[in-house]
Write a protein that holds these residues in place. Structure first.
Motif, PDB file in Angstrom:
ATOM      1  N   ASN A 260       0.824  -1.213   0.000  1.00 17.85           N
ATOM      2  CA  ASN A 260       0.000   0.000   0.000  1.00 17.85           C
ATOM      3  C   ASN A 260       0.857   1.262   0.000  1.00 17.85           C
ATOM      4  O   ASN A 260       0.518   2.263  -0.649  1.00 17.85           O
ATOM      5  CB  ASN A 260      -0.928  -0.001   1.213  1.00 17.85           C
ATOM      6  N   ALA A 261       1.978   1.215   0.737  1.00 15.90           N
ATOM      7  CA  ALA A 261       2.880   2.375   0.768  1.00 15.90           C
ATOM      8  C   ALA A 261       3.531   2.594  -0.598  1.00 15.90           C
ATOM      9  O   ALA A 261       3.664   3.735  -1.059  1.00 15.90           O
ATOM     10  CB  ALA A 261       3.947   2.175   1.839  1.00 15.90           C
TER      11      ALA A 261
ATOM     12  N   ALA B  17       3.517   5.889  -2.996  1.00  9.90           N
ATOM     13  CA  ALA B  17       4.775   6.458  -3.476  1.00  9.90           C
ATOM     14  C   ALA B  17       4.763   6.600  -4.996  1.00  9.90           C
ATOM     15  O   ALA B  17       5.271   7.589  -5.551  1.00  9.90           O
ATOM     16  CB  ALA B  17       5.951   5.588  -3.034  1.00  9.90           C
ATOM     17  N   ASP B  18       4.170   5.618  -5.673  1.00 11.01           N
ATOM     18  CA  ASP B  18       4.059   5.676  -7.131  1.00 11.01           C
ATOM     19  C   ASP B  18       3.141   6.823  -7.568  1.00 11.01           C
ATOM     20  O   ASP B  18       3.458   7.583  -8.496  1.00 11.01           O
ATOM     21  CB  ASP B  18       3.530   4.346  -7.654  1.00 11.01           C
ATOM     22  N   ARG B  19       2.037   6.985  -6.861  1.00  7.16           N
ATOM     23  CA  ARG B  19       1.052   7.989  -7.255  1.00  7.16           C
ATOM     24  C   ARG B  19       1.567   9.407  -7.023  1.00  7.16           C
ATOM     25  O   ARG B  19       1.184  10.332  -7.742  1.00  7.16           O
ATOM     26  CB  ARG B  19      -0.259   7.751  -6.517  1.00  7.16           C
ATOM     27  N   VAL B  20       2.421   9.585  -6.007  1.00  4.71           N
ATOM     28  CA  VAL B  20       2.969  10.935  -5.773  1.00  4.71           C
ATOM     29  C   VAL B  20       4.313  11.119  -6.475  1.00  4.71           C
ATOM     30  O   VAL B  20       4.943  12.168  -6.333  1.00  4.71           O
ATOM     31  CB  VAL B  20       3.114  11.239  -4.261  1.00  4.71           C
TER      32      VAL B  20
ATOM     33  N   TYR C  82      11.184 -10.546   4.996  1.00  2.00           N
ATOM     34  CA  TYR C  82      11.759 -10.944   3.708  1.00  2.00           C
ATOM     35  C   TYR C  82      10.803 -10.591   2.571  1.00  2.00           C
ATOM     36  O   TYR C  82      11.208  -9.994   1.569  1.00  2.00           O
ATOM     37  CB  TYR C  82      12.040 -12.450   3.727  1.00  2.00           C
ATOM     38  N   GLU C  83       9.534 -10.939   2.731  1.00  2.00           N
ATOM     39  CA  GLU C  83       8.561 -10.716   1.649  1.00  2.00           C
ATOM     40  C   GLU C  83       8.336  -9.232   1.389  1.00  2.00           C
ATOM     41  O   GLU C  83       8.194  -8.810   0.233  1.00  2.00           O
ATOM     42  CB  GLU C  83       7.237 -11.401   1.991  1.00  2.00           C
ATOM     43  N   SER C  84       8.303  -8.411   2.434  1.00  2.00           N
ATOM     44  CA  SER C  84       8.096  -6.977   2.217  1.00  2.00           C
ATOM     45  C   SER C  84       9.285  -6.354   1.499  1.00  2.00           C
ATOM     46  O   SER C  84       9.119  -5.481   0.629  1.00  2.00           O
ATOM     47  CB  SER C  84       7.830  -6.269   3.547  1.00  2.00           C
TER      48      SER C  84
ATOM     49  N   GLU D  54       8.645  -4.740  -7.194  1.00  2.14           N
ATOM     50  CA  GLU D  54       7.456  -4.021  -7.652  1.00  2.14           C
ATOM     51  C   GLU D  54       7.571  -2.505  -7.641  1.00  2.14           C
ATOM     52  O   GLU D  54       6.706  -1.812  -8.182  1.00  2.14           O
ATOM     53  CB  GLU D  54       6.239  -4.445  -6.808  1.00  2.14           C
ATOM     54  N   ALA D  55       8.621  -1.966  -7.017  1.00  2.00           N
ATOM     55  CA  ALA D  55       8.735  -0.508  -6.916  1.00  2.00           C
ATOM     56  C   ALA D  55       8.885   0.122  -8.293  1.00  2.00           C
ATOM     57  O   ALA D  55       9.678  -0.346  -9.132  1.00  2.00           O
ATOM     58  CB  ALA D  55       9.917  -0.130  -6.040  1.00  2.00           C
TER      59      ALA D  55
END
Length: 673
Positions: A107-108, A112-115, A156-158, A165-166
């Motif tokens: 979600n974060a 971050a992508d949208r801004v 690990y997964e985060s 995906e960033a």
């Protein structure tokens, strides 16, 4: 620059925002739930900056639930997006870990992508390395490492989500076990090594510090103070050309678990653990075994089994140590931080040695996080709802006593000269759900005390306890006091006249309510008569004698007294006497525990064993006692302050006496030399 920070109300987040406020320019937007706005507003007042601006949202919502209008307004303007909101709890269940660490990170990233954030800073953990055996450097991530718990797995997964995906540049920070602030000790919860502090306290209170305990090699751990983590993140986050990198915020040298425990045992004054078989001796035979068959790995695997966890729950679990934590006390991994050290070179940011701040961490836990007073049923019964007047409540014994009284449901009535410090203590108590009153008063001013007594009698429904803690100590030989008669007057004014004026002023209120208990903080010096303390000991002895006489007159009114002959306590009052820095002392929290005991049990006196020995020696062998005291008089000279001089460098003669002083201080532990 502009910043967006999640987890700003959390432990690391608060310190990171503080760094940004102090060292960076531009607005700092902080994510906060609607229900947490009052807490955030209080933090903003502490940071003292209107650049910190709350943004209402929720970690569990897509895009963090931030309002679309805010996103549209700030798109393209956020230079750094720090994501700290997560759960840092080895005992949390799978669902909670997934929701906070995995879904929260996704979600974060969406926000971050949208801004169109300039860089996404992910606060991961060394737990992402799982149970990797060997050296794990900052370029490593997917090494097929076992992930033994939900916490390890979701960390690990985060981190993997950020890497895969960033859509914006990213950096990853992997802190080790984060403990309190190295300068203030501030910590907001019991975690990591803090789980073992109640056990260390129990050993301290029941066993002599010199008694060696049998220990075993439990491998290595890694702890770092929160101020190092926050400073390092601030610095590393602003270095150019480091996107796509991970940084290990760890101690460069692995810390043996036993050494770490012993550092806190030494800070507490508890006995320490000795390991008869050193790892260097065992390294040869152990290295011949495969990893899976090495003792530490076998023990760790056994601890994690369901039967072992059940047994541990019924044993150490009752001491407040979660079995899940015991299974992860050591790291099989050595975390290589050479890249981080190189990036921090020249910044002055480095991990301090644990021994240099372990006492600070212990003191903060003992004074603020130790909940044993509030859990004791007998103490709660004696203090709940009772008004406790505490003088000298702005620091030291008085402040910690107030915190413990509030913890047990009592209502501290805080008295001292400095109103600001009293208000700070009151705020602390109220934030923890308690209640307190503040009454500033100069207790060396008898007229001011009269006004105080009138206010207390008028505004409080009852005065159930009075703790005469405020005091003045002077360490000066008689030969240096020839022209300083005011030393005796000032000491007597506060320690004796001020104390009895307060008691006399409150006595009608206590007679009217048919009860009350007065606790006088006296001194072991009254029993032992140490040289150079004639002014201080005389004032305390006078208060003792007065209380003993008056106690017989008012006992029929239900009013009782306890005189505590307190040993040397590590408080601001003894700070000017530098030789005390190396002396064995008790902590303000230990002294406060004694005050609580005085209020609960209401004995006539509370003495130490050494104080009783001193009193008996003065009775049965006074000449021998005075010879010993005269020897101490020559071993412990007047300080530079007592001579009216500025502190100077260590003189050769003084350096030669230091070993004698420390030895004598340890033999006669707690006496004011």
């Amino acid at each position: 620059m502009s910043y967006f920070v999640t987890g700003a109300t959390g432990f690391i987040g608060r310190h990171l925002v503080g760094e940004l406020v102090d060292h960076r320019d531009g607005p700092i937007f902080v994510l906060v739930r609607q229900s947490s706005l009052p807490r955030m507003e209080a933090l903003i007042r502490q940071w003292g900056s209107d650049r910190v601006q709350p943004v209402v949202g929720d970690l569990a919502q897509p895009g963090l639930g931030v309002d679309e209008a805010w996103v549209a307004e700030h798109a393209g303007s956020i230079d750094h997006f720090f994501h700290l909101a997560a759960i840092y709890d080895m005992t949390a269940d799978d669902a909670t870990n997934d929701a906070m660490n995995v879904d929260g990170t996704r979600n974060a990233l969406e926000l971050a992508d949208r801004v169109q954030a300039g860089c996404f800073h992910q606060v991961s953990s060394v737990a992402a390395a799982g149970d990797f055996h060997g050296r794990f450097d900052e370029t490593m991530f997917e090494e097929g490492q076992p992930l033994p718990s939900a916490y390890h797995r979701t960390k690990y997964e985060s981190e993997k989500i950020v890497r895969d995906e960033a859509t914006v540049p990213w950096r990853v920070y992997r802190p080790a076990i984060v403990v309190g602030h190295s300068e203030t000790g501030a910590m907001d919860k019991v975690d990591g090594p803090y789980y073992f502090f109640p056990l260390i306290k129990a050993m301290r209170d029941r066993l002599p510090a010199w008694m060696p305990l049998l220990g075993v090699d439990l491998g290595d751990t890694n702890v770092v103070p929160v101020d190092y983590v926050a400073k390092a993140m601030d610095h590393l986050g602003h270095l150019p050309d480091h996107d796509g990198q991970a940084f290990h915020l760890v101690n460069p040298e692995p810390q043996p678990v036993v050494d770490t425990i012993n550092a806190f045992c030494a800070a507490a004054g508890a006995p320490q653990f000795a390991t008869p078989v050193d790892r260097s001796v065992a390294a040869g035979p152990r290295s011949l075994l495969p990893n899976a068959l090495r003792p530490l790995r076998l023990m760790s695997a056994a601890i994690r089994t369901a039967p072992a966890q059940l047994v541990l729950e019924q044993t150490i679990g009752r001491l407040g140590i979660p079995p899940e934590v015991l299974a992860h006390t050591s790291f099989p991994t050595v975390f290589d931080s050479r890249a981080t050290e190189a990036a921090l070179a020249g910044s002055g940011i480095a991990v301090p040695d644990l021994e240099s701040y372990s006492r600070t961490l212990w003191a903060y836990w003992e004074e603020n996080l130790d909940t044993s007073t509030g859990r004791d049923a007998k103490t709660r019964k004696a203090l709940a709802g009772k008004h406790v007047v505490i003088t000298g409540a702005s620091s030291g014994i008085g402040k910690v006593t107030a915190l413990k009284v509030a913890q047990a449901g009592g209502i501290p009535v805080l008295v001292a000269r400095g109103k600001d410090k009293l208000e700070d203590t009151k705020t602390t108590i109220e934030l923890r759900g308690g209640k307190a009153y503040v009454f500033p008063c100069d207790l060396s001013d008898l007229t001011a005390i009269d006004r105080l007594c009138e206010e207390l009698s008028r505004e409080l429904p009852t005065v159930d306890f009075v703790v005469n803690n405020a005091g003045r100590s002077i360490r000066r030989s008689l030969k240096l006091s020839q022209d300083r008669f005011h030393d005796f007057e000032r000491t007597m004014q506060l320690n004796y006249f001020g104390a009895i004026r307060l008691i006399i002023g409150l006595m009608p209120k206590m007679r009217e309510q048919h009860g009350g208990h007065i606790v006088n903080i006296s001194s072991i010096g009254v029993q032992t008569s140490p040289p150079r303390f004639s002014a201080y000991v005389a004032s305390k002895a006078a208060l003792d004698a007065w209380s003993n006489v008056v106690a017989s007159e008012v006992v029929g009114n239900g009013i009782t007294f306890t005189n505590i002959h307190m040993p040397l306590v590590r408080t601001p009052m003894i700070a000017p006497t530098k030789i005390y820095d190396k002396f064995p002392t008790i902590s303000p929290a230990q002294a406060a525990d004694t005050v609580i005991r005085a209020m609960v049990e209401k004995p006539h006196e509370i003495n130490t064993a050494l104080g009783n020995v001193g009193a008996i020696a003065h009775t049965v062998a006074p000449k021998a006692a005075f010879r010993v005291l005269n020897m101490a008089y020559h071993v412990f000279p007047d300080s530079a302050a007592a001579k009216g001089q500025a502190p100077a460098g260590t003189e050769p003669e003084a350096a030669g006496r230091e070993s004698e002083q420390v030895l004598m201080a340890r033999v006669f532990k707690g006496i004011h030399w």
